[in-house]
Design a protein around this motif. Structure first.
Motif, PDB file in Angstrom:
ATOM      1  N   THR A 379       0.847  -1.195   0.000  1.00  0.00           N
ATOM      2  CA  THR A 379       0.000   0.000   0.000  1.00  0.00           C
ATOM      3  C   THR A 379       0.882   1.244   0.000  1.00  0.00           C
ATOM      4  N   ILE A 380       0.681   2.088  -1.010  1.00  0.00           N
ATOM      5  CA  ILE A 380       1.402   3.358  -1.126  1.00  0.00           C
ATOM      6  C   ILE A 380       0.358   4.457  -1.290  1.00  0.00           C
ATOM      7  N   GLU A 381       0.383   5.431  -0.401  1.00  0.00           N
ATOM      8  CA  GLU A 381      -0.578   6.545  -0.441  1.00  0.00           C
ATOM      9  C   GLU A 381      -2.012   6.035  -0.483  1.00  0.00           C
ATOM     10  N   GLY A 382      -2.257   4.958   0.261  1.00  0.00           N
ATOM     11  CA  GLY A 382      -3.613   4.446   0.396  1.00  0.00           C
ATOM     12  C   GLY A 382      -4.074   3.524  -0.712  1.00  0.00           C
ATOM     13  N   LYS A 383      -3.197   3.226  -1.678  1.00  0.00           N
ATOM     14  CA  LYS A 383      -3.585   2.365  -2.794  1.00  0.00           C
ATOM     15  C   LYS A 383      -2.611   1.201  -2.941  1.00  0.00           C
ATOM     16  N   LEU A 384      -3.136   0.080  -3.406  1.00  0.00           N
ATOM     17  CA  LEU A 384      -2.282  -1.087  -3.643  1.00  0.00           C
ATOM     18  C   LEU A 384      -1.433  -0.838  -4.883  1.00  0.00           C
ATOM     19  N   ARG A 385      -0.115  -1.002  -4.748  1.00  0.00           N
ATOM     20  CA  ARG A 385       0.799  -0.738  -5.853  1.00  0.00           C
ATOM     21  C   ARG A 385       1.864  -1.838  -5.905  1.00  0.00           C
ATOM     22  N   ALA A 386       2.401  -2.093  -7.096  1.00  0.00           N
ATOM     23  CA  ALA A 386       3.526  -3.003  -7.290  1.00  0.00           C
ATOM     24  C   ALA A 386       4.754  -2.184  -7.665  1.00  0.00           C
ATOM     25  N   THR A 387       5.941  -2.668  -7.297  1.00  0.00           N
ATOM     26  CA  THR A 387       7.148  -1.854  -7.438  1.00  0.00           C
ATOM     27  C   THR A 387       8.294  -2.618  -8.088  1.00  0.00           C
ATOM     28  N   LEU A 388       9.215  -1.853  -8.659  1.00  0.00           N
ATOM     29  CA  LEU A 388      10.554  -2.298  -9.033  1.00  0.00           C
ATOM     30  C   LEU A 388      11.534  -1.381  -8.309  1.00  0.00           C
ATOM     31  N   ASN A 389      12.443  -1.972  -7.556  1.00  0.00           N
ATOM     32  CA  ASN A 389      13.399  -1.190  -6.754  1.00  0.00           C
ATOM     33  C   ASN A 389      12.687  -0.136  -5.907  1.00  0.00           C
ATOM     34  N   GLY A 390      11.518  -0.493  -5.409  1.00  0.00           N
ATOM     35  CA  GLY A 390      10.786   0.404  -4.518  1.00  0.00           C
ATOM     36  C   GLY A 390      10.038   1.516  -5.208  1.00  0.00           C
ATOM     37  N   ILE A 391      10.002   1.519  -6.558  1.00  0.00           N
ATOM     38  CA  ILE A 391       9.302   2.560  -7.302  1.00  0.00           C
ATOM     39  C   ILE A 391       8.128   1.945  -8.051  1.00  0.00           C
ATOM     40  N   SER A 392       6.953   2.505  -7.834  1.00  0.00           N
ATOM     41  CA  SER A 392       5.765   2.124  -8.598  1.00  0.00           C
ATOM     42  C   SER A 392       5.558   3.182  -9.673  1.00  0.00           C
ATOM     43  N   PHE A 393       5.655   2.761 -10.936  1.00  0.00           N
ATOM     44  CA  PHE A 393       5.711   3.714 -12.043  1.00  0.00           C
ATOM     45  C   PHE A 393       4.331   4.258 -12.384  1.00  0.00           C
ATOM     46  N   VAL A 394       4.278   5.558 -12.604  1.00  0.00           N
ATOM     47  CA  VAL A 394       3.076   6.220 -13.107  1.00  0.00           C
ATOM     48  C   VAL A 394       3.424   6.832 -14.450  1.00  0.00           C
ATOM     49  N   ASN A 395       2.646   6.512 -15.481  1.00  0.00           N
ATOM     50  CA  ASN A 395       2.967   7.008 -16.813  1.00  0.00           C
ATOM     51  C   ASN A 395       2.864   8.526 -16.886  1.00  0.00           C
ATOM     52  N   PRO A 396       3.793   9.171 -17.593  1.00  0.00           N
ATOM     53  CA  PRO A 396       3.760  10.626 -17.721  1.00  0.00           C
ATOM     54  C   PRO A 396       2.582  11.081 -18.573  1.00  0.00           C
ATOM     55  N   ASP A 397       2.112  12.296 -18.327  1.00  0.00           N
ATOM     56  CA  ASP A 397       1.029  12.859 -19.145  1.00  0.00           C
ATOM     57  C   ASP A 397       1.495  13.122 -20.571  1.00  0.00           C
ATOM     58  N   LYS A 419      20.045  -0.260  -8.407  1.00  0.00           N
ATOM     59  CA  LYS A 419      19.960  -1.373  -7.464  1.00  0.00           C
ATOM     60  C   LYS A 419      18.899  -1.019  -6.421  1.00  0.00           C
ATOM     61  N   PRO A 420      18.398  -2.004  -5.704  1.00  0.00           N
ATOM     62  CA  PRO A 420      17.395  -1.703  -4.678  1.00  0.00           C
ATOM     63  C   PRO A 420      17.974  -0.786  -3.605  1.00  0.00           C
ATOM     64  N   LEU A 421      17.153   0.148  -3.137  1.00  0.00           N
ATOM     65  CA  LEU A 421      17.574   1.072  -2.095  1.00  0.00           C
ATOM     66  C   LEU A 421      16.737   0.836  -0.842  1.00  0.00           C
ATOM     67  N   ASN A 422      17.337   1.032   0.301  1.00  0.00           N
ATOM     68  CA  ASN A 422      16.652   0.843   1.580  1.00  0.00           C
ATOM     69  C   ASN A 422      15.849   2.102   1.909  1.00  0.00           C
ATOM     70  N   ARG A 423      14.694   2.230   1.256  1.00  0.00           N
ATOM     71  CA  ARG A 423      13.855   3.399   1.483  1.00  0.00           C
ATOM     72  C   ARG A 423      12.384   3.013   1.318  1.00  0.00           C
ATOM     73  N   THR A 424      11.514   3.873   1.732  1.00  0.00           N
ATOM     74  CA  THR A 424      10.074   3.606   1.674  1.00  0.00           C
ATOM     75  C   THR A 424       9.608   3.561   0.224  1.00  0.00           C
TER      76      THR A 424
END
Length: 591
Positions: A379-397, A419-424
């Motif tokens: 859960t990220i910002e209240g929504k279920l999200r999947a990640t790569l290296n801790g980043i859930s991608f949102v397509n640009p406008d 590489k993966p980073l130790n962050r939220t």
């Protein structure tokens, strides 16, 4: 006179299409109308996405180096893009059909894709890339044939059989999307379709009466090339034909060493070609089976697709139990031996990767290493999200390359971590800043609980290693540095890693994603931005004349937002006039 008018119309149409070509290479042209129809593949009426009224859609058939023009008409009620995974779009990411590189086709509008299948052969498929639409259809096969001057490394088959398999839900893509948006899992699929049809009634308890199933008609003694594509949502499938061996010959455009298998695991997004010889006595028909893999079979028993192989001299219907699947579902170490055994046919002629002018990829220096780690959704910002290296991608406008050309600031970030980073975990528009002509190593580390397939647009890569556990630098000692298979989609086992090598010689912006549709929808993707600092027009094409604009560039979009042969002919009016005059003269000469 009517016949003359028809000939005239067809000839002018051909002239229009000819002007779409790059250089003097031949072309093929298709009109695709995507619309909703109602079918009942599993016995329940549901809305699916058809192409020209067909589900699955028609075959795109071309020959290597041909130009392809496909005019896509969006007759849906939402935005649309079609993508062509495995077609490398050399120098031409403008045609890739994903949201990071293309603005969407709005409802009741059309867009003509125009690309060359440069130096490619083999079996691929197309599908809609937006809004979870692939879960409702819109997909179809692509066949790229070899030219006559380049022999295939096996005897010419007596026929070609295309089989499209995939897990299937009786809920359509909008309902499935709503489920994911609410933070829930999709649950077990309702079945598996074979060429858009439900299972043959091999079991009266599991399969209701009246379901239409697929039948493949063959003649005894002949050998057929089976091109099998897994277009499903997330389920790995085991493919087998009762009583017949599968001789593996190709994976997504690259010839393999030939090996016999009694059954074969095909993961989401993957395509394979097998030679199958009809060497049975045909006392009855035979089962063709695609069943869920790496699951509890007693629970998932109904997630099984069954078609029929019918010999022309068959004496009766198929009966009895299905051919058994592999028995190693709880021993994935054993299951991994199959993909590890796939090898490149290094003696075959035809298309194959050629990084930096050498087939000896194992001796090329790696310029960058990227470790991409996936986890179960969070859960990220209240929504279920999947990640790569801790980043859930949102397509640009605004699509990335268009933003570059028009100096749109802040459309995306070039800060994707290597590489993966130790962050939220966070939601971001973070893109890989890749180096043109680099030779990179990408480690796909699957810390999820499910089998995953990863795909990269614009490229094929060498699958040099896979194993369970966590990848370390010592893992390189076990890489295959001689005849690793090349492909564009590779499996990554849960709790395991897969390593690939990629030669970055194709300028553009290219999507790197998980093919499991639920994880992709939830953000498990990024892009590689590959630019030539000395670009002079030779390494990247300019945007096409019919390019769509959106986001910060919406004001540049022409009001009609449609493309046609006329649009694409801009700058070629003289050639067009000459062609039409020549054809008209020939028509009236020979009429």
């Amino acid at each position: 006179m009517a016949q003359l008018r028809v000939s005239l119309f067809l000839s002018i149409h051909i002239a229009l299409l000819a002007s779409l070509c790059f250089a003097d290479d031949p072309y093929v042209f298709y009109d695709f109308k995507l619309s909703y129809i109602t079918v009942s593949p599993l016995g329940v009426p549901q809305q699916v996405i058809a192409v020209n009224g067909a589900f699955p859609g028609p075959v795109v058939n071309a020959t290597t180096n041909y130009n392809v023009a496909i005019n896509v008409h969006n007759q849906l009620d939402e935005n649309l893009l079609i993508t062509w995974p495995g077609i490398q779009m050399r120098r031409n990411s403008w045609q890739d059909g994903v949201l990071g590189t293309n603005c969407p086709i709005h409802p009741k509008r059309n867009f003509t894709y125009q690309f060359q299948v440069k130096d490619q052969i083999g079996s691929f498929f197309y599908f809609p890339s937006l809004n979870f639409q692939r879960a409702s259809g819109g997909f179809g096969p692509i066949i790229i044939n070899n030219r006559n001057i380049i022999a295939i490394p096996f005897g010419q088959p007596d026929g070609d059989v295309v089989i499209v398999i995939g897990d299937w839900y009786t809920r359509n893509h909008t309902a499935l999307r709503t489920t994911l948006d609410s933070g829930e899992d999709l649950g077990m699929p309702d079945g598996v379709l074979v060429n858009g049809r439900g299972p043959y009634r091999y079991n009266t308890t599991l399969v209701p009466d009246g379901i239409e199933y697929e039948t493949i008609n063959v003649d005894p003694g002949k050998t057929y090339r089976f091109r099998v594509h897994n277009v499903g949502i997330s389920t790995s499938l085991n493919f087998r034909i009762q009583g017949h061996n599968l001789l593996l010959v190709e994976t997504e455009g690259y010839y393999t060493t030939q090996q016999n298998f009694s059954s074969f695991d095909i993961h989401v997004g993957q395509s394979y070609s097998f030679l199958v010889t009809m060497d049975q006595n045909a006392t009855t028909d035979y089962y063709i089976v695609a069943s869920a893999r790496f699951v509890n079979e007693s629970v998932w028993e109904r997630v099984t697709g069954v078609a029929i192989l019918h010999y022309s001299n068959s004496k009766g219907p198929a009966t009895g139990p299905l051919p058994v699947p592999p028995s190693d579902i709880y021993n994935q170490w054993s299951a991994m031996s199959q993909p590890r055994a796939i090898r490149q046919n290094t003696t075959a002629s035809g298309a194959r990767p050629n990084p930096q002018g050498s087939f000896h990829y194992g001796s090329i220096n790696v310029t960058d290493t990227y470790v991409l780690q996936s986890f179960p959704p969070v859960t990220i910002e209240g929504k279920l999200r999947a990640t790569l290296n801790g980043i859930s991608f949102v397509n640009p406008d605004t699509p990335i390359r268009l933003a570059d050309l028009h100096n749109v600031k802040g459309a995306y970030k070039l800060d994707f971590p290597n590489k993966p980073l130790n962050r939220t975990p966070r939601v971001d528009r973070s893109v890989i800043n890749a180096t043109y002509k680099g030779f990179i190593e990408v480690i796909l580390q699957n810390n999820d609980t499910r089998m995953q397939s990863f795909h990269m647009d614009g490229y094929a890569f060498f699958v040099v290693g896979m194993d369970f556990g966590v990848w370390t630098e010592n893992s390189r000692n076990n890489y295959n540095k001689w005849d690793a298979i090349s492909r564009c989609t590779t499996e990554v086992y849960p709790g395991a890693w897969t390593a690939v090598l990629i030669s970055l010689d194709n300028v553009g912006v290219w999507n790197l994603r998980v093919e499991n549709l639920d994880r992709w929808y939830l953000g498990q993707e990024t892009y590689m931005r590959i630019t030539n600092p000395e670009e002079n027009g030779d390494t990247e094409m300019a945007p096409p004349a019919n390019v769509l604009y959106c986001g910060a560039l919406q004001s540049l979009q022409k009001e009609s937002q449609s493309s046609s042969a006329k649009t694409l002919l801009s700058g070629n009016s003289k050639l067009f006039t000459i062609l039409v005059v020549t054809i008209l003269a020939s028509i009236f000469t020979f009429s």
